[in-house]
Design an enzyme around this catalytic site. Sequence first.
Site, PDB file in Angstrom:
ATOM      1  N   ASP A  12      25.048 -18.524   8.934  1.00  0.00           N
ATOM      2  CA  ASP A  12      26.337 -19.200   9.105  1.00  0.00           C
ATOM      3  C   ASP A  12      27.255 -18.370   9.995  1.00  0.00           C
ATOM      4  O   ASP A  12      28.028 -18.896  10.809  1.00  0.00           O
ATOM      5  CB  ASP A  12      26.995 -19.444   7.745  1.00  0.00           C
ATOM      6  CG  ASP A  12      27.932 -20.634   7.742  1.00  0.00           C
ATOM      7  OD1 ASP A  12      28.475 -20.964   8.809  1.00  0.00           O
ATOM      8  OD2 ASP A  12      28.130 -21.247   6.678  1.00  0.00           O
ATOM      9  N   HIS A  15      27.790 -18.863  13.876  1.00  0.00           N
ATOM     10  CA  HIS A  15      28.787 -19.756  14.480  1.00  0.00           C
ATOM     11  C   HIS A  15      29.971 -18.953  15.035  1.00  0.00           C
ATOM     12  O   HIS A  15      30.588 -19.339  16.026  1.00  0.00           O
ATOM     13  CB  HIS A  15      29.301 -20.762  13.437  1.00  0.00           C
ATOM     14  CG  HIS A  15      28.297 -21.797  13.038  1.00  0.00           C
ATOM     15  ND1 HIS A  15      27.862 -22.789  13.887  1.00  0.00           N
ATOM     16  CD2 HIS A  15      27.635 -21.991  11.871  1.00  0.00           C
ATOM     17  CE1 HIS A  15      26.988 -23.569  13.263  1.00  0.00           C
ATOM     18  NE2 HIS A  15      26.827 -23.098  12.041  1.00  0.00           N
ATOM     19  N   SER A 165      31.168 -27.616   2.989  1.00  0.00           N
ATOM     20  CA  SER A 165      31.012 -27.388   4.434  1.00  0.00           C
ATOM     21  C   SER A 165      32.326 -27.482   5.194  1.00  0.00           C
ATOM     22  O   SER A 165      32.481 -26.867   6.251  1.00  0.00           O
ATOM     23  CB  SER A 165      30.047 -28.424   5.025  1.00  0.00           C
ATOM     24  OG  SER A 165      28.898 -28.554   4.259  1.00  0.00           O
ATOM     25  N   HIS A 192      28.483 -22.536  -2.120  1.00  0.00           N
ATOM     26  CA  HIS A 192      28.698 -22.047  -0.746  1.00  0.00           C
ATOM     27  C   HIS A 192      30.040 -22.606  -0.296  1.00  0.00           C
ATOM     28  O   HIS A 192      30.256 -23.819  -0.313  1.00  0.00           O
ATOM     29  CB  HIS A 192      27.568 -22.557   0.159  1.00  0.00           C
ATOM     30  CG  HIS A 192      27.724 -22.189   1.610  1.00  0.00           C
ATOM     31  ND1 HIS A 192      27.025 -21.154   2.195  1.00  0.00           N
ATOM     32  CD2 HIS A 192      28.478 -22.729   2.601  1.00  0.00           C
ATOM     33  CE1 HIS A 192      27.349 -21.067   3.481  1.00  0.00           C
ATOM     34  NE2 HIS A 192      28.231 -22.017   3.750  1.00  0.00           N
ATOM     35  N   HIS A 194      33.712 -22.512   2.338  1.00  0.00           N
ATOM     36  CA  HIS A 194      34.383 -22.151   3.597  1.00  0.00           C
ATOM     37  C   HIS A 194      35.875 -21.989   3.325  1.00  0.00           C
ATOM     38  O   HIS A 194      36.416 -22.538   2.362  1.00  0.00           O
ATOM     39  CB  HIS A 194      34.120 -23.213   4.678  1.00  0.00           C
ATOM     40  CG  HIS A 194      32.751 -23.086   5.281  1.00  0.00           C
ATOM     41  ND1 HIS A 194      32.511 -22.486   6.483  1.00  0.00           N
ATOM     42  CD2 HIS A 194      31.532 -23.456   4.810  1.00  0.00           C
ATOM     43  CE1 HIS A 194      31.207 -22.503   6.756  1.00  0.00           C
ATOM     44  NE2 HIS A 194      30.592 -23.092   5.749  1.00  0.00           N
ATOM     45  N   TYR A 283      33.273 -31.349   9.107  1.00  0.00           N
ATOM     46  CA  TYR A 283      32.212 -30.331   9.140  1.00  0.00           C
ATOM     47  C   TYR A 283      32.699 -29.107   9.917  1.00  0.00           C
ATOM     48  O   TYR A 283      33.116 -29.219  11.085  1.00  0.00           O
ATOM     49  CB  TYR A 283      31.007 -30.965   9.832  1.00  0.00           C
ATOM     50  CG  TYR A 283      29.674 -30.291   9.650  1.00  0.00           C
ATOM     51  CD1 TYR A 283      29.222 -29.880   8.409  1.00  0.00           C
ATOM     52  CD2 TYR A 283      28.824 -30.122  10.742  1.00  0.00           C
ATOM     53  CE1 TYR A 283      27.970 -29.306   8.261  1.00  0.00           C
ATOM     54  CE2 TYR A 283      27.567 -29.552  10.607  1.00  0.00           C
ATOM     55  CZ  TYR A 283      27.159 -29.139   9.355  1.00  0.00           C
ATOM     56  OH  TYR A 283      25.924 -28.572   9.211  1.00  0.00           O
TER      57      TYR A 283
END
Length: 333
Positions: A12, A15, A165, A192, A194, A283
């Site tokens: 990840d 990115h 996400s 998970h 963000h 996203y």
Amino acid sequence: MSPRLCDSSLRDGMHSVGHRFTVDEAAAVARGLDAAAVDVIEVGHGDGLGGSSIQYGHAATADAALVEAVVAAAPSTDVAVLLLPGIGTLADLRRAQQLGARVARVATHCTEADIAAQHLSWAAENGMTPVGFLMMSHMLEPAALAEQARLMERCGAACVYVVDSAGALLPRGIRERVAALGDTIGCDVGIHTHNNLGCAVANVIAGVASGATWVDGSLCGLGAGAGNAATEVLAVALERAEMAIGADPFTLMDVAEEVVRPLMDRPPAIDRDGLTIGYAGVYSSFLLHARRAGEKYGVDPRDILLELGRRRVVGGQEDMIIDVAAQLADGGA
């Protein structure tokens, strides 16, 4: 039992650096994570095996070379790869397994768990730990998300993740979803997150308090959008919350500061566009695509992201970013 920690700096986190980590850089990060005793290191293109392309961005290093380097650099740690059916193939997964990857994380949009069946089953039958990854989990209510998790468990998943996400969930939404999965499936539940709304670490803590036994982070918070929960912060915060992981927080701090930070162009930040992603539920990996489209068509990336959220565009529909930018430039959309 301590939560099982998966560090995603080398997947990840790609990115954040335009998928540019080299073999030497990946090996240096992996050595540090291995010394810190994390449980799992995830590696590969930011969009998973096979992601290096015009559509998702070309990587500086092939997935196979990265897997091979990280396996060699981290002999005490399981190495994971991510695969999105339709981007990666079974041949990609087989190659990663032959190179030493031991965990297969198969990711789908939260309503499409059934398309993970082939890859989860293959992983289970070939000595890998199969893990389901329900992306954009904020788009489904907890009970419906749990039914998708049940499909992944039936295909052999040893763990199914609630994946925020878009960084759009608050702790209450995390608690509800993790609890729903825990009430519905018998395998482990992962989380998970963000950081688009500034809740990444708090959301992991909420997930563990609700029964999650796998947690994700990235050193220095590397990751799509506004980044992931920072692994080193997570280690300290979980210890303070009396949910300590097995990894050493001080070694993680050192690796973040001395190895990863010098490799970063800029730290992940909750800037205007990153915050818009969380607000609109978009996203996180759309961020750089929206900025490029905005520059090309002379449109504010925030307007593009808001329109993508209104249309409920999901991962795999990156072509829609250009369509929306062009329509906004023409005064439409």
